[in-house]
Scaffold this motif. Structure first.
Motif, mmCIF file in Angstrom:
data_model
loop_
_atom_site.group_PDB
_atom_site.id
_atom_site.type_symbol
_atom_site.label_atom_id
_atom_site.label_comp_id
_atom_site.label_asym_id
_atom_site.label_seq_id
_atom_site.Cartn_x
_atom_site.Cartn_y
_atom_site.Cartn_z
ATOM 1 N N PHE A 3 32.369 49.097 51.348
ATOM 2 C CA PHE A 3 33.611 49.803 51.056
ATOM 3 C C PHE A 3 33.529 51.549 52.582
ATOM 4 O O PHE A 3 34.645 51.767 52.670
ATOM 5 C CB PHE A 3 34.171 50.136 49.883
ATOM 6 C CG PHE A 3 34.755 48.767 49.186
ATOM 7 C CD1 PHE A 3 35.999 48.486 49.887
ATOM 8 C CD2 PHE A 3 34.495 48.125 48.617
ATOM 9 C CE1 PHE A 3 36.677 47.410 49.924
ATOM 10 C CE2 PHE A 3 34.850 46.721 48.060
ATOM 11 C CZ PHE A 3 36.546 46.343 48.435
ATOM 12 N N GLY A 20 32.788 48.707 40.217
ATOM 13 C CA GLY A 20 31.788 48.102 40.622
ATOM 14 C C GLY A 20 31.666 46.990 41.623
ATOM 15 O O GLY A 20 31.496 46.412 41.628
ATOM 16 N N ASN A 23 30.723 45.487 48.157
ATOM 17 C CA ASN A 23 31.272 45.061 49.788
ATOM 18 C C ASN A 23 32.721 44.918 49.431
ATOM 19 O O ASN A 23 33.270 43.818 49.009
ATOM 20 C CB ASN A 23 30.577 43.522 49.553
ATOM 21 C CG ASN A 23 28.656 43.805 49.611
ATOM 22 O OD1 ASN A 23 28.494 45.107 50.682
ATOM 23 N ND2 ASN A 23 28.162 43.660 48.803
ATOM 24 N N GLN A 46 45.294 33.392 48.654
ATOM 25 C CA GLN A 46 45.773 33.094 46.647
ATOM 26 C C GLN A 46 45.178 33.848 46.195
ATOM 27 O O GLN A 46 44.172 34.709 45.997
ATOM 28 C CB GLN A 46 45.455 31.275 46.660
ATOM 29 C CG GLN A 46 43.784 31.570 46.261
ATOM 30 C CD GLN A 46 43.053 30.360 45.270
ATOM 31 O OE1 GLN A 46 44.482 29.625 44.985
ATOM 32 N NE2 GLN A 46 42.739 29.666 45.334
ATOM 33 N N THR A 47 45.363 33.697 44.779
ATOM 34 C CA THR A 47 44.408 34.545 43.719
ATOM 35 C C THR A 47 43.531 34.450 43.827
ATOM 36 O O THR A 47 42.776 33.765 43.916
ATOM 37 C CB THR A 47 45.664 34.644 42.782
ATOM 38 O OG1 THR A 47 46.636 35.226 42.096
ATOM 39 C CG2 THR A 47 44.369 35.541 41.521
ATOM 40 N N THR A 49 40.992 35.835 45.950
ATOM 41 C CA THR A 49 40.284 36.159 47.465
ATOM 42 C C THR A 49 40.313 38.194 46.920
ATOM 43 O O THR A 49 39.714 38.604 48.184
ATOM 44 C CB THR A 49 41.218 35.595 48.581
ATOM 45 O OG1 THR A 49 42.788 36.102 48.055
ATOM 46 C CG2 THR A 49 41.203 33.959 48.121
ATOM 47 N N GLY A 50 41.328 38.772 46.189
ATOM 48 C CA GLY A 50 40.540 40.561 46.188
ATOM 49 C C GLY A 50 41.907 40.448 47.186
ATOM 50 O O GLY A 50 41.954 41.687 47.578
ATOM 51 N N LYS A 51 42.983 40.052 46.728
ATOM 52 C CA LYS A 51 44.325 40.387 48.173
ATOM 53 C C LYS A 51 44.944 41.953 46.896
ATOM 54 O O LYS A 51 45.492 42.700 47.997
ATOM 55 C CB LYS A 51 45.179 39.162 48.180
ATOM 56 C CG LYS A 51 46.239 38.972 46.958
ATOM 57 C CD LYS A 51 46.942 37.658 46.613
ATOM 58 C CE LYS A 51 47.221 36.815 45.837
ATOM 59 N NZ LYS A 51 47.940 37.831 45.334
ATOM 60 N N THR A 52 44.672 41.982 46.292
ATOM 61 C CA THR A 52 45.660 43.124 45.638
ATOM 62 C C THR A 52 44.878 44.778 46.172
ATOM 63 O O THR A 52 45.334 45.508 46.337
ATOM 64 C CB THR A 52 45.667 43.130 44.118
ATOM 65 O OG1 THR A 52 45.574 42.031 43.647
ATOM 66 C CG2 THR A 52 46.215 43.940 43.071
ATOM 67 N N ALA A 53 43.414 45.190 45.646
ATOM 68 C CA ALA A 53 42.651 45.627 46.317
ATOM 69 C C ALA A 53 42.902 45.745 47.671
ATOM 70 O O ALA A 53 42.468 46.781 49.127
ATOM 71 C CB ALA A 53 41.233 45.746 45.906
ATOM 72 N N GLN A 85 48.873 42.939 35.803
ATOM 73 C CA GLN A 85 47.951 43.046 36.541
ATOM 74 C C GLN A 85 47.376 43.850 37.892
ATOM 75 O O GLN A 85 46.557 44.770 37.673
ATOM 76 C CB GLN A 85 47.174 41.344 36.599
ATOM 77 C CG GLN A 85 46.382 40.911 37.070
ATOM 78 C CD GLN A 85 46.121 39.345 37.063
ATOM 79 O OE1 GLN A 85 47.075 38.415 36.459
ATOM 80 N NE2 GLN A 85 45.468 38.857 38.262
HETATM 81 P P1 AMP Z 1 42.627 39.210 43.447
HETATM 82 O O1 AMP Z 1 42.346 38.059 44.436
HETATM 83 O O2 AMP Z 1 43.298 40.863 43.933
HETATM 84 O O3 AMP Z 1 43.913 38.305 42.135
HETATM 85 O O4 AMP Z 1 41.228 39.356 42.876
HETATM 86 C C1 AMP Z 1 40.322 38.887 42.218
HETATM 87 C C2 AMP Z 1 39.553 39.418 40.951
HETATM 88 O O5 AMP Z 1 38.249 40.304 41.962
HETATM 89 C C3 AMP Z 1 39.615 40.368 40.413
HETATM 90 O O6 AMP Z 1 39.140 40.729 39.606
HETATM 91 C C4 AMP Z 1 39.516 42.232 41.431
HETATM 92 O O7 AMP Z 1 38.720 43.097 40.457
HETATM 93 C C5 AMP Z 1 37.606 41.320 41.871
HETATM 94 N N1 AMP Z 1 37.550 41.659 43.178
HETATM 95 C C6 AMP Z 1 38.833 41.954 44.208
HETATM 96 N N2 AMP Z 1 37.400 42.282 45.254
HETATM 97 C C7 AMP Z 1 36.525 42.968 44.854
HETATM 98 C C8 AMP Z 1 35.958 43.458 45.683
HETATM 99 N N3 AMP Z 1 35.026 43.594 46.609
HETATM 100 N N4 AMP Z 1 34.322 43.503 44.939
HETATM 101 C C9 AMP Z 1 34.320 42.891 43.253
HETATM 102 N N5 AMP Z 1 35.062 42.267 43.008
HETATM 103 C C10 AMP Z 1 36.734 42.494 43.100
#
Ligand code: AMP
Length: 402
Positions: A3, A20, A23, A46-47, A49-53, A85
């Motif tokens: 990051f 936490g 990467n 899809q959910t 994959t970390g799409k929210t962040a 969420q």
């Molecule tokens: P999402 O696809 O946005 O619903 O994210 C799925 C889960 O992965 C969530 O609980 C996030 O907090 C976690 N998450 C997303 N990106 C990362 C990352 N780069 N490192 C660790 N956890 C992550």
């Protein structure tokens, strides 16, 4: 990619390290630089994959650098659970930058209406909302979207399935034309493309595909009511010696015991395994299953990922898992190392829409077989989202960290 390579604000990096996150996931790696650069985006993901962040971090970064006025960002999503969420994640990431946010969704008790009204008329950095509830506010005439800079549609395909298209178009019509739009959808059927074309300008495109079940697995499904499931399992495995080792998956650990007891009453050798068991007990149960002293293992998804047991001939999904990826993991327990295996999913009326989405994601239609005659009639196949999806049904209360 880490990051700290994105050139993000120090306060965001601090929050990420506190949570936490180290990467970036593939979608984050691709999307964050494009969003920071101001591009529109269409992402098939899809959910999980970390799409929210991926969409929130660049928005928070811009907010950390330049104080906003009015409402800066609107995130639209289909359900109350998702709204909660997403807003919780925003609170976590914004812990040190101090950006403000609110979740607005249907099915709450109405006590927060005035707080929502104040945010929507006077301004707040980020609003996360379900379309129906937001329209109710818009119809009252005080919602002020004139300062919106980012519009994010999350799970767009599900919102269209739920019939929200006109609400979404109406919401967009209250916003300035000049803004950045980000479009996320788990599937990309033509109607989604068509809809996104109306909203996006020269979008950057990302597709994060999910893995699919191995070719050797025979996948089948039955449409059943819950009270038919144990008898159906009995009918499927009774006297079938080829199904020597069977795993039954349950989405919740509460159900594991019920399933075990139901199958015990039918005379099967069966053990349950969930995170409630001590490590030692789990290993003991697994050892007995591996040695074929126990024919059926009942397990939760949490355990499905880690277990490496060979020679499973049959996987039974007692219910439909919440995520397509979990379905792939469950089914992947059979037909390992290029043997063949069978995976059978039991679908009750509440799970039909979920299963239909999984079929779209893995791009195959699983045959729905007729129930054995002595079980009576099963439910009809109906892929419309159930009414309760609109309001969610018992989501957790968001926690406040500030
Ligand atoms: P999402 O696809 O946005 O619903 O994210 C799925 C889960 O992965 C969530 O609980 C996030 O907090 C976690 N998450 C997303 N990106 C990362 C990352 N780069 N490192 C660790 N956890 C992550």
């Amino acid at each position: 990619m880490k990051f700290d390579e994105f050139n993000l604000d120090e306060k965001l990096l601090e929050a990420l390290s506190y949570m936490g996150f180290e990467n970036a996931s593939p979608i984050q790696e691709q999307a964050i630089p494009q969003i920071l650069a101001g591009r529109d985006l269409i992402a098939c993901a899809q959910t999980g994959t970390g799409k929210t962040a991926a969409f929130i971090l660049p928005v928070l970064n811009k907010l950390a650098q330049q104080k906003s006025k009015g409402i800066n960002t609107l995130v639209l999503c289909p359900t109350r659970e998702l709204a909660i969420q997403i807003e919780q994640q925003i609170q976590g990431f914004a812990y040190f930058t101090g950006a403000s946010s609110i979740a607005i969704y249907g099915g709450d008790d109405g006590s927060s209406w005035n707080e929502q009204k104040a945010s929507l008329s006077e301004g707040i950095d980020i609003v996360v909302a379900t379309p129906g509830k937001l329209i109710a506010h818009i119809n009252m005439g005080y919602v002020n979207f004139k300062d919106i800079q980012h519009l994010i549609l999350d799970e767009a395909d599900r919102m269209l399935d739920m019939g929200f298209i006109n609400d979404i178009l109406k919401i967009i019509s209250t916003m300035p034309k000049e803004k950045q739009s980000l479009f996320f959808s788990a599937t990309m059927q033509p109607k989604i493309r068509e809809f996104s074309n109306k909203i996006l300008r020269d979008p950057f495109q990302i597709s994060i595909s999910i893995s699919k079940p191995a070719a050797g697995v025979i996948q089948e499904a039955y449409l059943t009511y819950d009270n038919q499931k144990t008898r159906l399992i009995d009918a499927l495995i009774h006297g079938k010696d080829q199904f020597e080792s069977i795993i039954v998956f349950s989405s919740t650990k509460i159900k594991v015991n019920d399933i075990v007891n139901g199958l015990k009453r039918k005379g099967y050798s069966v053990h349950g395994i969930s995170s409630d068991l001590e490590q030692k007990e789990r290993e003991n149960v697994l050892a007995q299953f591996r040695a074929k002293r126990v024919r059926i293992l009942v397990a939760t998804d949490v355990l499905s990922r880690g277990i490496d047991i060979k020679d499973i001939n049959l996987v039974i999904n007692y219910d439909v898992p919440n995520e397509a990826q979990d379905y792939v993991h469950r089914v992947g327990r059979t037909a390992r190392a290029s043997t063949t295996g069978v995976a059978i999913t039991l679908i009750n009326p509440d799970d039909m829409y979920k299963f239909h989405r999984i079929e779209q994601l893995i791009e195959s239609i699983i045959p729905k077989l007729p129930l054995p005659a002595d079980l009576g009639e099963g439910p009809e196949w109906d892929t419309r989202p159930k009414k309760k999806e609109f309001n969610g049904g018992g989501g957790k209360k968001p926690f406040r960290r500030r």
